[in-house]
Write a protein that holds these residues in place. Sequence first.
Motif, PDB file in Angstrom:
ATOM      1  N   ILE A   1      72.829  84.940 -10.362  1.00  0.00           N
ATOM      2  CA  ILE A   1      71.482  85.418 -10.669  1.00  0.00           C
ATOM      3  C   ILE A   1      70.432  84.512 -10.027  1.00  0.00           C
ATOM      4  CG2 ILE A   1      69.795  85.675 -12.530  1.00  0.00           C
ATOM      5  CD1 ILE A   1      72.057  86.725 -14.291  1.00  0.00           C
ATOM      6  N   ASN A   2      70.626  83.199 -10.154  1.00  0.00           N
ATOM      7  CA  ASN A   2      69.666  82.257  -9.567  1.00  0.00           C
ATOM      8  C   ASN A   2      69.628  82.372  -8.052  1.00  0.00           C
ATOM      9  OD1 ASN A   2      68.894  81.204 -12.054  1.00  0.00           O
ATOM     10  ND2 ASN A   2      70.492  79.647 -12.041  1.00  0.00           N
ATOM     11  N   LYS A   3      70.788  82.534  -7.432  1.00  0.00           N
ATOM     12  CA  LYS A   3      70.843  82.658  -5.971  1.00  0.00           C
ATOM     13  C   LYS A   3      70.100  83.906  -5.510  1.00  0.00           C
ATOM     14  CE  LYS A   3      73.999  83.264  -2.060  1.00  0.00           C
ATOM     15  NZ  LYS A   3      73.296  84.473  -1.586  1.00  0.00           N
ATOM     16  N   GLU A   4      70.322  85.024  -6.202  1.00  0.00           N
ATOM     17  CA  GLU A   4      69.673  86.271  -5.806  1.00  0.00           C
ATOM     18  C   GLU A   4      68.162  86.195  -6.016  1.00  0.00           C
ATOM     19  OE1 GLU A   4      71.565  89.629  -7.566  1.00  0.00           O
ATOM     20  OE2 GLU A   4      73.514  89.215  -6.645  1.00  0.00           O
ATOM     21  N   LYS A   5      67.727  85.545  -7.083  1.00  0.00           N
ATOM     22  CA  LYS A   5      66.287  85.368  -7.301  1.00  0.00           C
ATOM     23  C   LYS A   5      65.670  84.550  -6.171  1.00  0.00           C
ATOM     24  CE  LYS A   5      64.842  84.279 -11.431  1.00  0.00           C
ATOM     25  NZ  LYS A   5      64.739  83.612 -12.759  1.00  0.00           N
ATOM     26  N   GLN A   6      66.370  83.517  -5.767  1.00  0.00           N
ATOM     27  CA  GLN A   6      65.873  82.683  -4.672  1.00  0.00           C
ATOM     28  C   GLN A   6      65.836  83.462  -3.367  1.00  0.00           C
ATOM     29  OE1 GLN A   6      68.438  79.242  -4.663  1.00  0.00           O
ATOM     30  NE2 GLN A   6      67.676  78.497  -6.624  1.00  0.00           N
ATOM     31  N   ASP A   7      66.856  84.289  -3.117  1.00  0.00           N
ATOM     32  CA  ASP A   7      66.883  85.107  -1.899  1.00  0.00           C
ATOM     33  C   ASP A   7      65.720  86.096  -1.881  1.00  0.00           C
ATOM     34  OD1 ASP A   7      69.131  83.790  -1.066  1.00  0.00           O
ATOM     35  OD2 ASP A   7      70.535  85.394  -1.549  1.00  0.00           O
ATOM     36  N   MET A   8      65.492  86.780  -3.019  1.00  0.00           N
ATOM     37  CA  MET A   8      64.410  87.757  -3.077  1.00  0.00           C
ATOM     38  C   MET A   8      63.051  87.092  -2.833  1.00  0.00           C
ATOM     39  SD  MET A   8      65.867  90.709  -3.701  1.00  0.00           S
ATOM     40  CE  MET A   8      67.406  90.258  -2.894  1.00  0.00           C
ATOM     41  N   GLU A   9      62.864  85.928  -3.436  1.00  0.00           N
ATOM     42  CA  GLU A   9      61.605  85.214  -3.262  1.00  0.00           C
ATOM     43  C   GLU A   9      61.443  84.732  -1.819  1.00  0.00           C
ATOM     44  OE1 GLU A   9      59.156  85.004  -5.214  1.00  0.00           O
ATOM     45  OE2 GLU A   9      60.007  85.692  -7.116  1.00  0.00           O
ATOM     46  N   ALA A  10      62.546  84.344  -1.185  1.00  0.00           N
ATOM     47  CA  ALA A  10      62.483  83.865   0.197  1.00  0.00           C
ATOM     48  C   ALA A  10      62.094  85.000   1.149  1.00  0.00           C
ATOM     49  CB  ALA A  10      63.830  83.273   0.611  1.00  0.00           C
ATOM     50  N   ILE A  11      62.701  86.191   0.952  1.00  0.00           N
ATOM     51  CA  ILE A  11      62.338  87.340   1.803  1.00  0.00           C
ATOM     52  C   ILE A  11      60.888  87.729   1.567  1.00  0.00           C
ATOM     53  CG2 ILE A  11      62.900  89.726   2.401  1.00  0.00           C
ATOM     54  CD1 ILE A  11      65.725  89.245   1.319  1.00  0.00           C
ATOM     55  N   LYS A  12      60.485  87.753   0.317  1.00  0.00           N
ATOM     56  CA  LYS A  12      59.093  88.107  -0.019  1.00  0.00           C
ATOM     57  C   LYS A  12      58.110  87.149   0.646  1.00  0.00           C
ATOM     58  CE  LYS A  12      56.036  88.955  -3.992  1.00  0.00           C
ATOM     59  NZ  LYS A  12      54.859  88.309  -3.370  1.00  0.00           N
ATOM     60  N   LYS A  13      58.415  85.868   0.597  1.00  0.00           N
ATOM     61  CA  LYS A  13      57.522  84.867   1.182  1.00  0.00           C
ATOM     62  C   LYS A  13      57.368  85.087   2.684  1.00  0.00           C
ATOM     63  CE  LYS A  13      56.798  79.867   1.446  1.00  0.00           C
ATOM     64  NZ  LYS A  13      57.333  78.530   1.056  1.00  0.00           N
ATOM     65  N   LYS A  14      58.480  85.367   3.365  1.00  0.00           N
ATOM     66  CA  LYS A  14      58.428  85.594   4.816  1.00  0.00           C
ATOM     67  C   LYS A  14      57.631  86.853   5.140  1.00  0.00           C
ATOM     68  CE  LYS A  14      62.877  83.329   5.655  1.00  0.00           C
ATOM     69  NZ  LYS A  14      64.298  83.517   6.064  1.00  0.00           N
ATOM     70  N   LEU A  15      57.838  87.902   4.360  1.00  0.00           N
ATOM     71  CA  LEU A  15      57.090  89.138   4.589  1.00  0.00           C
ATOM     72  C   LEU A  15      55.602  88.955   4.301  1.00  0.00           C
ATOM     73  CD1 LEU A  15      59.516  91.861   3.157  1.00  0.00           C
ATOM     74  CD2 LEU A  15      58.743  91.641   5.530  1.00  0.00           C
ATOM     75  N   ASP A  16      55.282  88.221   3.264  1.00  0.00           N
ATOM     76  CA  ASP A  16      53.882  87.990   2.918  1.00  0.00           C
ATOM     77  C   ASP A  16      53.165  87.214   4.023  1.00  0.00           C
ATOM     78  OD1 ASP A  16      54.177  89.351   0.573  1.00  0.00           O
ATOM     79  OD2 ASP A  16      54.374  87.563  -0.692  1.00  0.00           O
ATOM     80  N   VAL A  17      53.867  86.269   4.631  1.00  0.00           N
ATOM     81  CA  VAL A  17      53.273  85.526   5.751  1.00  0.00           C
ATOM     82  C   VAL A  17      52.985  86.473   6.911  1.00  0.00           C
ATOM     83  CG1 VAL A  17      53.728  83.782   7.522  1.00  0.00           C
ATOM     84  CG2 VAL A  17      54.307  83.304   5.130  1.00  0.00           C
TER      85      VAL A  17
END
Length: 259
Positions: free
Chosen positions: A96-112
Amino acid sequence: MRKHKKEHHEEHIDETWLIPYADLLTLLLALFIILFASSKVDEKKYAQVMQGLNSAFNGGVSVFEESDTISLDDVSVNDTKKMQESMQDQKLKDQINKEKQDMEAIKKKLDVYINDNGLSLQLRTVVTNDMLKVTIQDYALFDSGTAVVKPEAQKLAAVISNMLSMYPDYKVEVAGYTDNIPIRTNEFDSNWDLSSRRSLNFMKYLLKLESINQARFRSIGYGEYQPIDTNLTPEGRAKNRRVDVNIIRNTIEVKSTIP
């Protein structure tokens, strides 16, 4: 001549037969108990019966008496089960923690990318309990009433595709939506057709990257039936016309309702 008194000896009943008789009854009792236990498909009860019999024959606690004794086997089984459950719980938490981190990482890149290209009015990202949702307004992808992906939208698809290739463990759903204004053209009979074609066409551009596993993807059209705003105003209808790219988590974090 001295008269000899006749001595009378008290006769005793021979009771030696009672010992083998008692043993026979004990063995019969044990046999019936074993047969009864064997007839039930319950290994735990069978083990308890056998333990009781062993105790009874060895002068311990009778099979019919209660005992608080816990065998080492029971302790070992319980400890092993608890350990396995604990390991599974920890593995689930780590996932669960890994997937949360992955989702946040993709979101951050897209937001940039969105901020750098001035696309904040056309795209938005949000992490939910079960996915990362990337919502793209229809005018950023298509001309009105068409399903042909614009050239600038093709570049966006390439950016998203490149990011998805770095996270190959997640399924991706591309979903199309419309407003409730009916459409009937030579190309589209209904909003179902338009939303389905739009989601499929945009997904095809996501799949142009060779490193993408196409088995992870699916497209679906929802037509006008899942609005996120009112269809009574032009602004609301504009929000409802959209394409979502959903990066779906493999595990869902259950939120506690206890305050």
